[in-house]
Write a protein that holds these residues in place. Structure first.
Motif, PDB file in Angstrom:
ATOM      1  N   TYR A  20       0.807  -1.226   0.000  1.00 57.83           N
ATOM      2  CA  TYR A  20       0.000   0.000   0.000  1.00 57.83           C
ATOM      3  C   TYR A  20       0.841   1.277   0.000  1.00 57.83           C
ATOM      4  O   TYR A  20       0.339   2.341  -0.371  1.00 57.83           O
ATOM      5  N   SER A 104      -7.699  -3.748   5.575  1.00 60.83           N
ATOM      6  CA  SER A 104      -8.306  -3.055   4.433  1.00 60.83           C
ATOM      7  C   SER A 104      -7.502  -3.290   3.160  1.00 60.83           C
ATOM      8  O   SER A 104      -8.068  -3.510   2.081  1.00 60.83           O
ATOM      9  N   SER A 105      -6.164  -3.263   3.266  1.00 64.95           N
ATOM     10  CA  SER A 105      -5.327  -3.506   2.097  1.00 64.95           C
ATOM     11  C   SER A 105      -5.428  -4.960   1.641  1.00 64.95           C
ATOM     12  O   SER A 105      -5.424  -5.254   0.443  1.00 64.95           O
ATOM     13  N   ALA A 108      -8.510  -5.252  -0.224  1.00 61.24           N
ATOM     14  CA  ALA A 108      -8.358  -4.674  -1.567  1.00 61.24           C
ATOM     15  C   ALA A 108      -7.683  -5.668  -2.502  1.00 61.24           C
ATOM     16  O   ALA A 108      -8.042  -5.767  -3.694  1.00 61.24           O
ATOM     17  N   SER A 118     -16.539  -6.792  -3.561  1.00 65.64           N
ATOM     18  CA  SER A 118     -16.230  -5.398  -3.236  1.00 65.64           C
ATOM     19  C   SER A 118     -17.306  -4.741  -2.378  1.00 65.64           C
ATOM     20  O   SER A 118     -17.008  -3.836  -1.596  1.00 65.64           O
ATOM     21  N   SER A 256      -9.770   2.970  -8.965  1.00 68.91           N
ATOM     22  CA  SER A 256     -10.699   2.311  -8.048  1.00 68.91           C
ATOM     23  C   SER A 256     -11.010   0.909  -8.551  1.00 68.91           C
ATOM     24  O   SER A 256     -11.099   0.661  -9.757  1.00 68.91           O
ATOM     25  N   THR A 259      -5.994  -2.726  -7.200  1.00 66.18           N
ATOM     26  CA  THR A 259      -4.777  -2.154  -6.631  1.00 66.18           C
ATOM     27  C   THR A 259      -3.683  -2.046  -7.691  1.00 66.18           C
ATOM     28  O   THR A 259      -3.739  -2.691  -8.740  1.00 66.18           O
ATOM     29  N   ASN A 342     -14.937   2.769   6.505  1.00 70.01           N
ATOM     30  CA  ASN A 342     -15.480   1.876   5.465  1.00 70.01           C
ATOM     31  C   ASN A 342     -14.416   0.987   4.819  1.00 70.01           C
ATOM     32  O   ASN A 342     -14.516   0.644   3.635  1.00 70.01           O
ATOM     33  N   ASP A 344     -11.490   1.662   3.817  1.00 69.43           N
ATOM     34  CA  ASP A 344     -10.811   2.341   2.712  1.00 69.43           C
ATOM     35  C   ASP A 344      -9.365   2.640   3.104  1.00 69.43           C
ATOM     36  O   ASP A 344      -9.102   3.476   3.979  1.00 69.43           O
ATOM     37  N   THR A 345      -8.419   1.983   2.466  1.00 72.76           N
ATOM     38  CA  THR A 345      -7.007   2.155   2.810  1.00 72.76           C
ATOM     39  C   THR A 345      -6.552   3.591   2.592  1.00 72.76           C
ATOM     40  O   THR A 345      -5.820   4.154   3.420  1.00 72.76           O
ATOM     41  N   ALA A 347      -8.156   6.312   2.865  1.00 70.56           N
ATOM     42  CA  ALA A 347      -8.642   7.197   3.925  1.00 70.56           C
ATOM     43  C   ALA A 347      -7.912   6.971   5.238  1.00 70.56           C
ATOM     44  O   ALA A 347      -7.816   7.878   6.070  1.00 70.56           O
TER      45      ALA A 347
END
Length: 654
Positions: A20, A104-105, A108, A118, A256, A259, A342, A344-345, A347
């Motif tokens: 990430y 989160s990652s 993803a 998703s 989006s 990754t 949520n 979200d990496t 964020a």
């Protein structure tokens, strides 16, 4: 651990950040369009230099602290209590976000390969945290091939990805592939570049892990730890630089739904087995990185509790020899953060950088003070390395705090402030309680002879049989020796079957008493409890559970100084478990002497405010619950009231 095992186990957090870190860097630069992406290589080179500088700095920390030198310990030893607490705040924020960001990652990586999931990243991520919680409460440890495999698999996957990509790029003369058309939404300036630098620097998280775990290495521990750290820094730089080089050559930009690593894997391997292997290895190493926090967070919390900056319940080990309360707190905090953002990496990254580099800065600054004070061999070189690491870490911390303040860094800074406020208030409360409990010669009257119940002496003169029964009860040493000879009991098996007439006593004359007084140390509350127990004119046994032979000897010396007026038994519990040994010992006494009614009398600290109650162990309630199935066992307390810095002199029993 051998170096080949320690490398993947302790490097999982740092190496997994390659999943990430580069993407976080590119996600900021892409806001400047093509001109912004042109800065990816220079910024990456600056981050590589930062990795090298901080890595060399931690090599000096390992040499100075061969028994483990985390940021909290180093900052407290060299800078003082408040900087140490600030470092601890940064560390604990880092560990909470390590779990949230890694999960989160990892999600993803999974959704890049399986887009249909998703929409369910939040519930699945929370489920992963619950699984980590359950596994660590059961005593899962980072050791052996099971935990080494994901990290080695990830290293192989990224090296293969970079190798295939470079081979393909060589065929076209290393000419970069044009990236998709980009529309700049922000001008390229110092602010944008510094934000990208701060975001990309999150690829350094976890560098501290090896300096924390020096004693876990085979001899010579500090030398093997330094070697392992050097290998980790080399691998981290290689993987990070290789990933950035591939994004530049392949024209990959963040988007989006997929990754950057997934896009690169598709370009190098297509959608076949190697692509699946890369995504699976990425998800697994991120899961292992999240589990790393479950070892470090409870340990730092236990150090804070040891120093009276956190509730003492965090010193307690569970049945599986894990700091269960710290594990639960970490899981709840990480789950709340994960849900709030949520999953979200992107964020979560702004919060991540602040805690990480705050701890780095204070740790390296502490090392500068350490070398300046010691001035031993090669101290100037070591000081120079640590000073460079401190300056660069401070630069990243300030940059992240300023440039990402409105994006979430304010929350991390606020968390550090609240943590500092709470821990100092907790320390103040414990100091006030310690002052109230402190023995004062003018307050404590030391008995001039061994305490013996007067009722037994009177009975001895009046009736030989009663005197014999009383002497049997007073001779508690024989009963305790018999209990010790019986060996350790399985307290999970439950008490012996209780028959219908197990408690036949219906008059006071039929009851033979033994009072057992558990003591943590000798202070005013314990003295009052001993005085209360002796005033009942029944045999008394003092019982102390000690975490080590050294602590046991210290308590024994204090007991002899007091006068050794009562029988004392000391149980050594090397894993800091208190309740289980107490329960086992009382059960032993009960089975050896079923004719006795055993009263467990416990000192109890009573505080005025309800929020102070969590700072004191609810020992009486736990013992009462555990011993309730046994007949002829009574659990009672002798309160010692703490109010506004002083104790209320006349307590009462409950």
């Amino acid at each position: 651990m051998r170096k080949l095992v320690a490398l993947p186990v302790l490097s999982a957090d740092a190496l997994s950040s390659v999943a990430y870190g580069p993407e976080a860097l590119l996600a900021v630069l892409v806001l400047g369009g093509t001109a912004g992406l042109a800065w990816s290589v220079p910024v990456s080179l600056a981050i590589v230099f930062l990795m090298l500088a901080v890595g060399l700095s931690y090599r000096q920390t390992i040499r100075a602290y061969p028994h483990g030198g985390g940021s909290y310990i180093v900052a407290t030893d060299n800078l003082g209590r408040i900087p140490g607490l600030v470092a601890a705040a940064g560390l604990m924020t880092d560990y909470v976000l390590t779990v949230a960001v890694s999960v989160s990652s990892g999600m993803a990586a999974v959704t890049s390969a399986v887009p249909g999931l998703s929409g369910d990243v939040v519930p699945i991520g929370v489920l992963v945290i619950v699984v980590l919680l359950a596994g660590n409460l059961r005593g899962v440890r980072q050791a052996g091939a099971l935990f080494a495999a994901p990290t080695y698999a990830f290293i192989v996957a990224i090296l293969a990805l970079v190798g295939f990509g470079l081979y393909d790029a060589a065929g076209r003369g290393f000419e970069p592939v044009p990236h998709p058309p980009l529309h700049a939404v922000e001008g390229v300036g110092v602010l944008l570049v510094m934000r990208a630098f701060a975001s990309g620097s999150t690829a350094m998280t976890g560098i501290e892990a090896i300096s924390n775990a020096v004693p876990a290495f085979k001899p010579v521990p500090w030398r093997n730890a330094r070697t392992t750290l050097s290998w980790m820094i080399g691998l981290l730089i290689t993987l990070f630089a290789g990933t950035i080089a591939m994004t530049h050559l392949e024209g990959v930009v963040p988007r989006s739904g997929e990754t950057v690593l997934s896009q690169l894997a598709h370009r190098s391997f297509g959608s076949g087995g190697m692509y699946v292997f890369t995504q699976a290895a990425t998800a697994l190493v991120l899961l292992l990185a999240a589990n790393t926090a479950y070892n470090d967070f409870p340990r730092v919390l236990s150090l804070l509790a040891r120093d009276n900056h956190a509730p003492r319940i965090f010193l307690r080990l569970g049945d599986r020899l894990a700091f269960s309360n710290g594990i639960i707190v970490l899981s709840v905090a990480a789950a709340l953060v994960y849900v709030a953002f949520n999953g979200d990496t992107a964020a979560l990254i702004p919060l991540y950088a602040v805690g990480v580099f705050l701890a780095f800065t204070l740790s390296q600054s502490g090392m500068v003070v350490h070398w300046w004070r010691r001035r031993d061999r090669h101290w100037r070189k070591s000081l120079c390395f640590n000073a460079t690491g401190a300056v660069l870490s401070a630069l990243v911390f300030i940059t992240a705090g300023i440039t990402k303040f409105t994006e979430g860094a304010w929350l991390a800074i606020l968390t550090v402030g609240v943590f500092l406020l709470v821990t100092t208030r907790i320390h103040r409360h414990y100091a006030r309680v310690a002052e109230a409990l402190r023995l004062r010669p003018q307050k404590i009257e030391i008995p001039s002879r061994t305490i013996a119940p007067r009722a037994a002496r009177g009975a001895a003169a009046a009736d030989g049989t009663a005197a014999g029964d009383a002497a049997k009860a007073i001779g508690v040493a024989e009963a305790t020796h018999a209990a010790e000879a019986a060996g350790p009991l399985d307290v999970t098996a439950g008490p012996a079957d209780v028959t219908e007439d197990a408690e036949p006593e219906e008059s006071p004359e039929e009851i033979l008493h033994l009072s057992v007084v558990p003591l943590d140390s000798l202070h005013r509350a314990s003295m009052r409890t001993l005085a209360y127990a002796a005033s009942l004119q029944q045999p008394v046994l003092a019982l102390h559970v000690s975490p080590s032979d050294e602590d046991a000897e210290q308590f024994r010396q204090a007991w002899l100084l007091w006068g050794d007026h009562l029988p004392l038994r000391i149980i050594v519990s090397p894993y800091r478990a208190i309740v289980t040994p107490l329960i086992s010992y009382v059960e032993s006494l009960h089975r050896q002497r079923p004719d006795l009614t055993i009263t467990v009398i416990i000192p109890e600290i009573v505080v005025r405010h309800w929020w102070h109650r969590v700072l004191h162990s609810p020992l009486a309630g736990r013992l009462r619950h555990a011993l309730r199935p046994l007949p002829k066992i009574v659990v009672t307390t002798v309160p010692f009231h703490i109010s506004d810095g002083h104790s209320i002199p006349n307590g009462h029993t409950e």
